[in-house]
Write an enzyme that holds these catalytic residues in place. Sequence first.
Site, PDB file in Angstrom:
ATOM      1  N   HIS A  94       0.873  -5.691   2.442  1.00  9.89           N
ATOM      2  CA  HIS A  94       1.828  -4.973   1.588  1.00  9.89           C
ATOM      3  C   HIS A  94       1.164  -4.723   0.244  1.00  9.89           C
ATOM      4  CE1 HIS A  94       5.888  -3.725   0.246  1.00  9.89           C
ATOM      5  NE2 HIS A  94       5.421  -4.109  -0.930  1.00  9.89           N
ATOM      6  N   CYS A  95       1.029  -3.461  -0.119  1.00  8.01           N
ATOM      7  CA  CYS A  95       0.320  -3.092  -1.340  1.00  8.01           C
ATOM      8  C   CYS A  95       1.332  -2.807  -2.449  1.00  8.01           C
ATOM      9  CB  CYS A  95      -0.548  -1.855  -1.101  1.00  8.01           C
ATOM     10  SG  CYS A  95      -1.496  -1.335  -2.553  1.00  8.01           S
TER      11      CYS A  95
END
Length: 375
Positions: free
Chosen positions: A182-183
């Site tokens: 998850h960025c």
Amino acid sequence: MRSRQRMFAAAMRLLLKCLRLGRRRRFKLVRQAEQLWHYGHLCLRSLLYNSFTNGDVVLDSLFEPVYWLVDHVTRWFGVVFVALVIGLTSSIVAIVYICLLPLILQTYTPAWICWHLAYGHWNLIMIVFHYYMAITTSPGHPPQAKDNLTGISICRKCIAPKPARTHHCSICNRCVLKMDHHCPWLNNCVGHYNHRYFFSFCLFMTMGCIYCSISGWEMFRDAYAAIERMKLLEKERLQVTANQTYYQTPPPTFHFRQRAFHKSVVYLWVLCSSVALALGALTLWHAALITRGETSIERHINKKERQRLHKKGKVFRNPYSYGSWDNWKVFLGVDVPRHWLTRVLLPSSHLPHGTGLTWDLPPCVTEQRAPLLAI
């Protein structure tokens, strides 16, 4: 005399009887306390017993509040991070157009002007396109119904089918197909459908920062020297003003536009160089993962599996790796040679191979490999 002896003997018997009763009562209380302790210990073990429990599970349970806090902070700050990326990138582009481009048009040769205009605008278009696609494209989620999917497990968090290479994102609170991570800078998960956009954005952003750092090195040195000269002259001007006589003239002052120009050049070079180092390292890391046909999560899983099989004298084989060159072709979606131009060097919104639910052999793979975990 005898009566006194009888009374003394009776008192002693009564005292001994009380001591025996007290001792029995004390031993009875101790035995009851021990029974309650063993019973409570047995209840606690029966409630917490799990044959798969180990030190890692206990450590994860202890850090669960920390994970919860990080997940919620990341979820709420994702919008701030996206705005920060857009703001910093826009500031660099504005400095290039307002400060550097007029200087380039006045001092550079026509050949260098054409090169800078062509490469700079192409790089900018690639950065904007891939970042927009990365934040707006869904990474892909498995269906809630099992349907005809075979050989899948069930996610223990969302209680839904979990195909191969799918993992649960605690920030998005959903399972993601071929999840990498998850960025927060995208405010989105990096998964099956936007993994290529994410890597391309990192690559072209790194290339753009390196281009700005190399092209602006001489300007940065001149601007930095000019700023130091400004500080020195400003100090001299203040000293002359304090001790000014009739025959003394204060040093010349710099205009606001000159100060802003030099400081903007220094800001551009420092920011681009810092981003090039940090983002360049991240890009190289993901390039190594793509070469091995892994994601960030699968790297840790495969490492443990490789160590486990090595102790048994077996060799681990990644079932999703088709060789270094073919892994890149599958990742970039290159089926024919012209796709290197139309899908890699130019903006392209083509879909990746497969649906993320099953992993059949892509048509661009030249050699089929046996999908074995160990041999």
